[in-house]
Design an enzyme around this catalytic site. Structure first.
Site: not given
Length: 427
Positions: A11, A14, A187, A190, A205
């Site tokens: 939680l 996303v 933000g 990281e 990716k």
């Protein structure tokens, strides 16, 4: 109306976005699917943490068994991150006949084939649109819209952190360190940005994009990866003078029916669409034999864009449940392809050198190029400091094998330091 219960692992940013979108768009989703979707249980690490999302009617737990053993939960969304722990949870959930949606590109790039086969064996869906390029629906587009075309190349900006850093360096003339610090403050990066700035995130990716575009499974070790930590402001400025922007690009390209996959800083012509992609945005350019070049652009990360891709997968799974067509692979395209050889991978290159300011150095550099049968397109020499000159060269097209030979030869020369060796995209 049929009610389908959903579980969520994680939680964070996303996960919170998924909760918000599912509540806000409930009516539209119901009209599309004919079902009412409800989040029943969310697994979190800290049950006492304060959260700014409406969780009324939702059970919080710190035990994955509460999802695994609940027969009412049909779909589980994994947005917790990690690799090994997530793999263990996803395997247990698939074996309990839960359909899985994940945004975890590290997990899919590492164990995608294994998990896909497990999902098929259990008659479950496993979708992961949100694992690549955030809010851009690139995976489903490749599966559906390019099904009848032969994809030749997929390249793009698939990491928002590095693109933000390079944009700041280019537009505001700041150092890499300063741009990284600003990205962390906002933000976009990281606290430990290693995976982003070293190109690893983009490589994961590209592994997934390669699988979808070419039907080929590759490992991280098969991707040539270079990050942006050594990109200098002086080279960004020099590239702009030559009509290029430096971008961290992932490139998967079909060459002589073999595939070459790489991630690294590339000089992109200013009139090429990827050069205009700024800050944290992503863009993927797909080249098909029939359709030519098509670009897909949008936010590559963030709560709602990524959650939107998760919701599109939830809707797809729900439709499969209603139609009783679950268990098919997200991507059924398979080809027995091999990696392209360095001698067949050809680009022009940009070299940036620190050269001891003494007679004979340019002759040594020229000899290194000649020995590799490579040729200059442009040479620029400027003063760097009292003892050193800065030499910038662009080359005519040559193979990656030649480029490797040139770099090795230059690094062996006394008084020569190779600062940069980047691909140059053609105009």
């Amino acid at each position: 109306m049929q009610v389908i219960k959903i579980g969520v692992l994680g939680l964070g940013t996303v996960g919170s976005g998924v909760v918000r979108l599912l509540r806000d768009h409930q009516n539209k989703i119901s009209s599309i699917t004919g079902c009412k979707l409800e989040i029943k249980t969310i697994m979190v690490h800290d049950l006492n943490k304060k959260r700014d999302v409406d969780l009324s009617g939702i059970k919080l737990t710190n035990q994955v068994d509460d999802l695994v053993n609940d027969p009412e939960i049909k779909i589980v969304v994994e947005v917790m991150g990690t690799v090994e722990i997530a793999k263990d949870y996803v395997e247990r959930l698939l074996n309990a006949d839960k359909h899985i949606i994940t945004a975890n590109k590290d997990l899919i790039a590492t164990y995608g084939s294994e998990l896909t086969e497990l999902a098929r064996e259990n008659g479950c869906d496993l979708f992961y649109e949100a694992s690549v390029a955030g809010g851009i629906p690139i995976l489903r587009t490749i599966v559906n819209s390019f099904a009848a075309d032969r994809i030749i190349e997929v390249k793009g900006i698939v990491n928002g952190t590095t693109n933000y850093i390079l944009t700041q360096m280019s537009q505001h003339q700041v150092s890499f360190a300063a741009a990284l610090q600003k990205a962390q403050e906002l933000g976009f990066a990281e606290a430990d940005p290693t995976n982003d700035i070293e190109g690893i995130d983009a490589a994961y990716k590209m592994i997934i994009l390669t699988y979808f575009a070419f039907g080929m499974n590759i490992s991280l070790e098969q991707v040539k990866v270079n990050g942006i930590t050594r990109v200098k402001l002086a080279d960004i400025q020099q590239a702009k003078k030559l009509g290029y922007n430096i971008k961290l690009l992932g490139i998967a390209k079909l060459i002589n029916d073999r595939v070459d996959v790489s991630v690294g800083p590339v000089l992109v012509p200013e009139d090429q669409p990827l050069a205009a992609v700024q800050n944290e945005n992503n863009a993927v350019l797909v080249t098909g034999a029939a359709v030519g070049e098509t670009m897909f652009y949008g936010p590559g990360a963030g709560e709602l864009p990524t959650a939107n891709s998760v919701l599109s997968d939830i809707i797809a799974v729900t439709k499969d449940i209603v139609l009783k067509t679950t268990g098919s692979r997200f991507n059924d395209y398979r080809r027995d392809l091999k990696q392209a050889q360095p001698i067949d991978v050809c680009y022009s290159y940009y070299f940036s050198l620190r050269v001891k300011d003494q007679p004979g150095q340019m002759l040594k550099i020229t000899q290194a190029m000649t020995k590799a049968n490579a040729s200059f397109h442009l040479i620029i020499q400027t003063e760097l400091d009292e003892d050193n000159a800065r030499v910038v060269m662009t080359t005519h097209k040559m193979s990656e094998a030649q480029e490797n030979q040139v770099v090795k030869a230059l690094r062996s020369l006394d008084g020569v330091e190779v600062i940069a060796a980047y691909k140059v995209l053609p105009n």
